[in-house]
Design an enzyme around this catalytic site. Structure first.
Site, mmCIF file in Angstrom:
data_model
loop_
_atom_site.group_PDB
_atom_site.id
_atom_site.type_symbol
_atom_site.label_atom_id
_atom_site.label_comp_id
_atom_site.label_asym_id
_atom_site.label_seq_id
_atom_site.Cartn_x
_atom_site.Cartn_y
_atom_site.Cartn_z
ATOM 1 N N GLY A 135 1.649 0.079 10.638
ATOM 2 C CA GLY A 135 1.514 1.482 10.278
ATOM 3 C C GLY A 135 2.716 2.142 9.634
ATOM 4 O O GLY A 135 2.706 3.348 9.409
ATOM 5 N N TRP A 139 3.925 1.919 6.547
ATOM 6 C CA TRP A 139 3.630 2.489 5.228
ATOM 7 C C TRP A 139 2.766 3.742 5.374
ATOM 8 O O TRP A 139 2.933 4.705 4.630
ATOM 9 C CB TRP A 139 2.942 1.445 4.336
ATOM 10 C CG TRP A 139 3.916 0.569 3.604
ATOM 11 C CD1 TRP A 139 5.144 0.171 4.040
ATOM 12 C CD2 TRP A 139 3.751 0.000 2.306
ATOM 13 N NE1 TRP A 139 5.743 -0.625 3.101
ATOM 14 C CE2 TRP A 139 4.914 -0.753 2.034
ATOM 15 C CE3 TRP A 139 2.731 0.026 1.370
ATOM 16 C CZ2 TRP A 139 5.083 -1.456 0.838
ATOM 17 C CZ3 TRP A 139 2.897 -0.677 0.182
ATOM 18 C CH2 TRP A 139 4.061 -1.403 -0.084
ATOM 19 N N ASP A 195 -6.869 -2.351 7.959
ATOM 20 C CA ASP A 195 -6.226 -3.631 8.241
ATOM 21 C C ASP A 195 -7.154 -4.459 9.115
ATOM 22 O O ASP A 195 -7.983 -3.912 9.857
ATOM 23 C CB ASP A 195 -4.883 -3.439 8.956
ATOM 24 C CG ASP A 195 -3.982 -4.659 8.813
ATOM 25 O OD1 ASP A 195 -2.982 -4.573 8.070
ATOM 26 O OD2 ASP A 195 -4.272 -5.708 9.414
ATOM 27 N N ASP A 206 -11.781 -6.963 8.143
ATOM 28 C CA ASP A 206 -11.290 -7.909 7.145
ATOM 29 C C ASP A 206 -11.668 -7.416 5.753
ATOM 30 O O ASP A 206 -12.851 -7.381 5.398
ATOM 31 C CB ASP A 206 -11.896 -9.285 7.423
ATOM 32 C CG ASP A 206 -11.280 -10.387 6.580
ATOM 33 O OD1 ASP A 206 -10.683 -10.075 5.532
ATOM 34 O OD2 ASP A 206 -11.415 -11.566 6.960
ATOM 35 N N ASP A 242 -0.028 -3.677 1.000
ATOM 36 C CA ASP A 242 1.018 -4.516 1.586
ATOM 37 C C ASP A 242 0.358 -5.727 2.244
ATOM 38 O O ASP A 242 0.924 -6.341 3.140
ATOM 39 C CB ASP A 242 1.827 -3.708 2.611
ATOM 40 C CG ASP A 242 3.154 -4.363 2.956
ATOM 41 O OD1 ASP A 242 3.730 -5.041 2.082
ATOM 42 O OD2 ASP A 242 3.620 -4.218 4.100
ATOM 43 N N LYS A 257 1.991 -5.596 -3.071
ATOM 44 C CA LYS A 257 2.884 -6.716 -2.778
ATOM 45 C C LYS A 257 2.332 -7.992 -3.399
ATOM 46 O O LYS A 257 1.138 -8.271 -3.311
ATOM 47 C CB LYS A 257 3.047 -6.899 -1.266
ATOM 48 C CG LYS A 257 3.891 -8.122 -0.912
ATOM 49 C CD LYS A 257 4.485 -8.037 0.465
ATOM 50 C CE LYS A 257 3.461 -8.169 1.571
ATOM 51 N NZ LYS A 257 4.105 -8.045 2.892
#
Length: 210
Positions: A67, A69, A87, A103, A128, A168
């Site tokens: 958490g 970000w 997430d 997912d 990320d 990322k």
């Protein structure tokens, strides 16, 4: 009750990692400033360089747990902004953050995110996301590229012209092809390697503006 971490029973390499982690400047800073992980400083630096996330914006945070970000983005958008996070792992609640656990590779989770976004104009998509690494590049790199492709697909669906994706990426096989694809779909793509990224890490962050 919190469990104290000790070196007892750890392998030599694990002990070395633990010492590096506990001695890490950004780990200590995160603990001092109340961020859930050192990764917060990656996004803070990225936003300092790009000024993408502003008050009142709508932001989607993919791969949000634990958490940090979302903490950064939430403070940047303020009470008037909207933050939707997702997430596969659980994430402790944050004020003014809508969290969807699941997912992202599954269509049902993707659909839940799209439903939560609704008719809103999303200003920034953050990703990320990273796979659980096995230590084998031949396995990990394709998994990472696939997650990036999913993030790009989502961003293309929800971002208007002028909207941005911060993602990322692991440097390696498939990276250049993915960048070429991104450059054909976004008007501008730049690479940032934040100071909080460990020097040996293969991670970089792409900032793509539609």
């Amino acid at each position: 009750m919190a469990t104290r971490i000790t070196n007892k029973g750890l392998s030599k390499s694990s002990k070395a990692w633990m010492k590096e982690h506990l001695d890490d400047h950004y780990v200590q800073l995160a603990q001092k400033e109340g961020y859930r992980a050192r990764a917060a400083y990656k996004l803070l630096e990225i936003n300092e360089k790009t000024n993408l996330i502003k008050k009142g914006m709508t932001v989607v945070d993919l791969g949000s747990a634990p958490g940090s970000w979302s903490q950064v983005a939430g403070r940047l958008v303020g009470d008037e902004g909207i933050l939707i996070a997702s997430d596969i792992l659980p994430m402790d609640a944050l004020e003014n953050v809508t969290f969807i656990q699941g997912d992202f590779r599954e269509e049902a989770v993707f659909d839940r995110l799209m439903s939560e976004v609704g008719d809103r104009q999303v200003d920034v998509v953050l990703s990320d996301m990273a796979p659980n690494t096995s230590g084998h590049t031949a396995v990990d790199q394709p998994r990472m590229i696939y997650l990036c492709e999913l993030a790009v697909d989502f961003a293309l669906r929800v971002l208007p012209k002028g909207g941005s994706l911060v993602m990322k990426v692991f440097q390696g096989e498939g990276e250049q092809q993915l960048r070429q694809q991104l450059q054909s779909q976004f008007s501008k793509v730049r690479t940032i390697k934040p100071a909080a990224s460990r020097p040996r890490s293969k991670e970089v962050f792409w900032v793509a503006t539609k």
